[in-house]
Design a protein around this motif. Structure first.
Motif, mmCIF file in Angstrom:
data_model
loop_
_atom_site.group_PDB
_atom_site.id
_atom_site.type_symbol
_atom_site.label_atom_id
_atom_site.label_comp_id
_atom_site.label_asym_id
_atom_site.label_seq_id
_atom_site.Cartn_x
_atom_site.Cartn_y
_atom_site.Cartn_z
ATOM 1 N N GLN A 111 0.839 -1.193 0.000
ATOM 2 C CA GLN A 111 0.000 0.000 0.000
ATOM 3 C C GLN A 111 0.878 1.250 0.000
ATOM 4 O O GLN A 111 1.942 1.274 0.621
ATOM 5 N N PRO A 112 0.449 2.306 -0.697
ATOM 6 C CA PRO A 112 1.252 3.537 -0.724
ATOM 7 C C PRO A 112 1.395 4.135 0.671
ATOM 8 O O PRO A 112 0.521 3.961 1.535
ATOM 9 N N ASP A 113 2.503 4.836 0.887
ATOM 10 C CA ASP A 113 2.685 5.547 2.146
ATOM 11 C C ASP A 113 1.599 6.604 2.302
ATOM 12 O O ASP A 113 1.190 7.247 1.338
ATOM 13 N N ARG A 118 2.049 8.381 10.587
ATOM 14 C CA ARG A 118 2.861 7.231 10.965
ATOM 15 C C ARG A 118 1.909 6.099 11.312
ATOM 16 O O ARG A 118 1.152 6.196 12.271
ATOM 17 N N ILE A 119 1.937 5.043 10.519
ATOM 18 C CA ILE A 119 1.074 3.885 10.754
ATOM 19 C C ILE A 119 1.974 2.661 10.875
ATOM 20 O O ILE A 119 2.643 2.278 9.916
ATOM 21 N N ASP A 120 2.023 2.085 12.047
ATOM 22 C CA ASP A 120 2.852 0.916 12.306
ATOM 23 C C ASP A 120 1.961 -0.320 12.412
ATOM 24 O O ASP A 120 1.003 -0.334 13.195
ATOM 25 N N VAL A 121 2.291 -1.346 11.635
ATOM 26 C CA VAL A 121 1.543 -2.606 11.652
ATOM 27 C C VAL A 121 2.397 -3.646 12.368
ATOM 28 O O VAL A 121 3.550 -3.894 11.976
ATOM 29 N N ARG A 122 1.849 -4.256 13.414
ATOM 30 C CA ARG A 122 2.551 -5.262 14.200
ATOM 31 C C ARG A 122 1.673 -6.501 14.377
ATOM 32 O O ARG A 122 0.447 -6.394 14.514
ATOM 33 N N PHE A 123 2.318 -7.664 14.384
ATOM 34 C CA PHE A 123 1.620 -8.923 14.649
ATOM 35 C C PHE A 123 1.801 -9.267 16.126
ATOM 36 O O PHE A 123 2.917 -9.170 16.655
ATOM 37 N N VAL A 124 0.708 -9.670 16.747
ATOM 38 C CA VAL A 124 0.697 -9.840 18.203
ATOM 39 C C VAL A 124 0.281 -11.260 18.551
ATOM 40 O O VAL A 124 -0.772 -11.737 18.101
ATOM 41 N N PHE A 125 1.100 -11.952 19.335
ATOM 42 C CA PHE A 125 0.697 -13.257 19.866
ATOM 43 C C PHE A 125 1.371 -13.501 21.200
ATOM 44 O O PHE A 125 2.221 -12.705 21.651
ATOM 45 N N CYS A 126 0.976 -14.609 21.850
ATOM 46 C CA CYS A 126 1.476 -14.919 23.189
ATOM 47 C C CYS A 126 2.774 -15.730 23.106
ATOM 48 O O CYS A 126 3.335 -15.933 22.031
ATOM 49 N N ARG A 192 -7.639 -0.540 4.324
ATOM 50 C CA ARG A 192 -7.045 0.345 3.312
ATOM 51 C C ARG A 192 -6.530 1.582 4.056
ATOM 52 O O ARG A 192 -7.300 2.415 4.534
ATOM 53 N N LEU A 193 -5.231 1.662 4.173
ATOM 54 C CA LEU A 193 -4.614 2.592 5.111
ATOM 55 C C LEU A 193 -4.890 4.053 4.787
ATOM 56 O O LEU A 193 -5.065 4.870 5.695
ATOM 57 N N GLN A 194 -4.915 4.407 3.507
ATOM 58 C CA GLN A 194 -5.166 5.800 3.147
ATOM 59 C C GLN A 194 -6.545 6.250 3.620
ATOM 60 O O GLN A 194 -6.690 7.303 4.250
ATOM 61 N N LEU A 195 -7.563 5.457 3.331
ATOM 62 C CA LEU A 195 -8.922 5.824 3.745
ATOM 63 C C LEU A 195 -9.088 5.729 5.252
ATOM 64 O O LEU A 195 -9.816 6.521 5.860
ATOM 65 N N LEU A 196 -8.429 4.760 5.869
ATOM 66 C CA LEU A 196 -8.473 4.654 7.325
ATOM 67 C C LEU A 196 -7.896 5.912 7.967
ATOM 68 O O LEU A 196 -8.494 6.490 8.887
#
Length: 333
Positions: A111-113, A118-126, A192-196
């Protein structure tokens, strides 16, 4: 050739007469040597140290006047403005879900910047429980640095969401407010990060609860909550979860519904933002409802992408591969 050196006091007229004399061979050699040395020095600085030469010329070119801003632009590092929106997206995953993480990671990387955000995407688990996880997840961290491992036993509705939100203030403790908003999202949801980002920019930064309200047909009922597909809290609510007794004492149950209960009982999250109909479930085989319908152009988030076919269908609809360049190395038709 003999040279006669005398210590003589010359008058001004005498000096002038001496200057008119034809220079000796020795003097010519000396002048030539000095000029050659000066030329070699200039050549060394011009070829080996061109930037220093250019900077010196800018400083001295206008008799001591200050160089123009355009002249200095190549020597000054550009200043990156502070983003006016900071969002952390935590995607709840499982340690063994390698394939899904790789797919989702690609989806967001392509997805375009988003400008000024600043949008950081992280995966979270135990906690990791297998030796293979310790190796393969470690490799993911080394390559992508986008994983948060919580200190908990893996679960869905037995406190994992609470551990995620309540751990963040300590994990991200660097002074100040690290994010304006924090999202909890499922790994079968495509945002969709831009619209979000555009939907968030003008919203309150305090006491905000954002998502798809459930039940959507009668969302003004007392026990409504935001769908677990993906909901957002302002940072002050994240800090409240980390210290309050209400969430700490009530962690078990459907995590999205439990979140709504916490906020309702504590009279928090008063700035509710309902994103229907641009956040919804993917429609395939099930009846159409207010929360489940066809893909629409202004989609912010679509949920229930449970398999690769659904992901591919949604990504094709939103032209995710429009930037693919032609090449003799492959064909995709």
């Amino acid at each position: 050739m003999a040279f006669n050196y005398k210590t003589t006091a010359f008058s001004a007229s005498g000096l002038a007469q001496e200057a008119m004399k034809k220079p000796s061979l020795y003097t010519s050699y000396a002048i030539a040597f000095v000029l050659l040395a000066a030329a070699m020095t200039a050549l060394v600085f011009f070829v080996i140290y061109p930037n220093e030469f250019r900077l010196q010329s800018m400083v001295t070119s206008r008799c001591g006047s200050r160089p123009s801003s355009s002249s200095l632009s190549s020597f000054v590092e550009p200043v990156t403005p502070e983003p006016d929106l900071r969002l952390l997206i935590g995607i709840l995953s499982l340690p063994d879900s390698y394939e899904r993480r790789h797919l989702v990671r690609d989806v967001y990387a392509l997805q375009p910047d988003v400008a000024n955000a600043r949008i950081d995407v992280r995966f979270v688990f135990c906690n990791l429980t297998k030796e293979e996880q310790r190796v393969l997840v470690a490799m993911e961290i080394m390559l992508y640095d986008d994983i948060i491992i919580l200190d908990c036993a893996e679960n869905m509705d037995n406190g994992k969401t609470y551990t995620y939100f309540s751990s963040l203030p300590k994990i991200l403790d660097g002074g100040g407010r690290p994010y304006d908003y924090v999202m909890k999202a499922d790994d079968d949801t495509y945002f969709r990060l831009q619209l979000l980002a555009e939907s968030l920019r003008k919203l309150p930064r305090e006491d905000m609860y954002y998502g798809l309200i459930t039940p959507c047909l009668n969302w003004r009922t007392r026990d409504h909550y935001m769908s677990g597909m993906g909901y957002i809290l302002s940072w002050d609510l994240v800090e409240w979860i980390a210290t309050a007794e209400t969430p700490r004492n009530h962690q078990v149950g459907p995590e999205d519904k439990v979140m709504g209960t916490w906020l309702r009982e504590a009279r928090r999250g008063k700035n509710e933002i309902n994103m229907e109909p641009v956040m919804y479930d993917y429609l395939e085989g099930e009846p159409r409802t207010c929360y489940r319908h066809e893909l629409v152009p202004d989609t912010v988030g679509v949920h229930m992408l449970k398999n690769n076919w659904r992901w591919a269908t949604a990504l094709k609809y939103f032209n995710a591969t429009v930037g693919l360049k032609p090449s003799n190395l492959y064909h995709t038709s």
